[in-house]
Enzyme design. Structure first.
Site, mmCIF file in Angstrom:
data_model
loop_
_atom_site.group_PDB
_atom_site.id
_atom_site.type_symbol
_atom_site.label_atom_id
_atom_site.label_comp_id
_atom_site.label_asym_id
_atom_site.label_seq_id
_atom_site.Cartn_x
_atom_site.Cartn_y
_atom_site.Cartn_z
ATOM 1 N N THR A 21 0.848 -1.198 0.000
ATOM 2 C CA THR A 21 0.000 0.000 0.000
ATOM 3 C C THR A 21 0.881 1.244 0.000
ATOM 4 O O THR A 21 2.065 1.170 -0.329
ATOM 5 C CB THR A 21 -0.997 -0.042 1.182
ATOM 6 O OG1 THR A 21 -1.970 0.986 1.014
ATOM 7 C CG2 THR A 21 -0.300 0.144 2.526
ATOM 8 N N ASN A 22 0.329 2.400 0.328
ATOM 9 C CA ASN A 22 1.095 3.652 0.370
ATOM 10 C C ASN A 22 0.590 4.528 1.514
ATOM 11 O O ASN A 22 -0.324 4.137 2.238
ATOM 12 C CB ASN A 22 1.019 4.360 -0.989
ATOM 13 C CG ASN A 22 -0.415 4.662 -1.365
ATOM 14 O OD1 ASN A 22 -1.096 5.421 -0.683
ATOM 15 N ND2 ASN A 22 -0.896 4.038 -2.437
#
Ligand code: C5P
Length: 212
Positions: A21-22
């Site tokens: 993810t980020n």
């Protein structure tokens, strides 16, 4: 006016317990959704996993996890929308294979093969009808202006909001942000550092007083 907004990160599964993810918090997209509801628009919020309260007064809230989920949710709804603001930080790559079982550690290195996800906004740029307004975000650590302008062109956008990431008080996670809005018409509007709520209100006024 029917306005769809995407917000937050996506999660790309590696196995049942891990994902890529980020740092997107969803705050900017949610602030835009709240400001748009307050402005009287019919708002459709497509959201990746975030720790934020669902805004009141939405026409629809569509929770999604992966880039593929987000692509489907957004493309299904886009034909009836007047505008779409793509604020989500969509993963560009996902694991080629999702392991059905938890991957156990072994001696030595491990190689994770990744493949490109669909660029949702670029797909919409190809689907876009003349009456529809498409707005993207460009979160960059360098060459902000050039990269933003090239994304506007490549993705067939009407507006792009360029913001710096990796600087305190701006971009991911922060409660404040500063953006420069570039229009296809050549207009450039600078919004200095302010809270995301105020920024959202100002951006919507600038974009939708000109078109729609
Ligand atoms: O990742 P990139 O910098 O190209 O993102 C620019 C814009 O494109 C953003 O508005 C983002 O929401 C959108 N995007 C997308 N699908 C992707 C990657 C980015 O819709 N796979």
């Amino acid at each position: 006016m029917k306005l769809m907004i995407s917000a937050g990160p996506t999660r790309e599964a590696i196995d049942p317990v891990r994902f890529i993810t980020n740092h997107s918090s969803g705050k900017m997209g949610y602030a835009l959704a709240e400001a748009a509801v307050a402005a009287g628009y019919e708002v459709y919020l497509v959201s990746g996993p975030v720790n934020l309260k669902q805004p009141d007064g939405l026409a629809e809230f569509i929770p999604v996890i992966s880039a593929a989920d987000m692509a489907k949710a957004v493309k299904d709804r886009f034909p009836v929308m007047d505008a779409f603001i793509s604020c989500a930080a969509v993963a560009d790559y996902r694991p080629v294979e999702i392991s059905a079982q938890k991957i156990h550690k072994q001696d030595g290195d491990m190689i994770l093969r990744l493949e490109r996800t669909e660029d949702i906004l670029q797909s919409l740029g190809q689907m876009k009808a003349a009456h529809q307004t498409l707005i993207g975000f460009a979160a960059e650590t360098e060459d902000l202006r050039a990269r933003a302008l090239s994304k506007m062109e490549r993705k067939n956008l009407d507006w792009i909001a360029a913001n710096t990431v990796g600087v305190p008080g701006r971009g991911f996670q922060a409660d404040t942000n500063a953006v420069t809005l570039y229009a296809r018409t050549g207009e450039v509007v600078d919004f200095p550092l302010t809270d995301k709520k105020t920024l959202a209100e100002q951006m919507l006024q600038t974009i939708f007083s000109k078109k729609g």
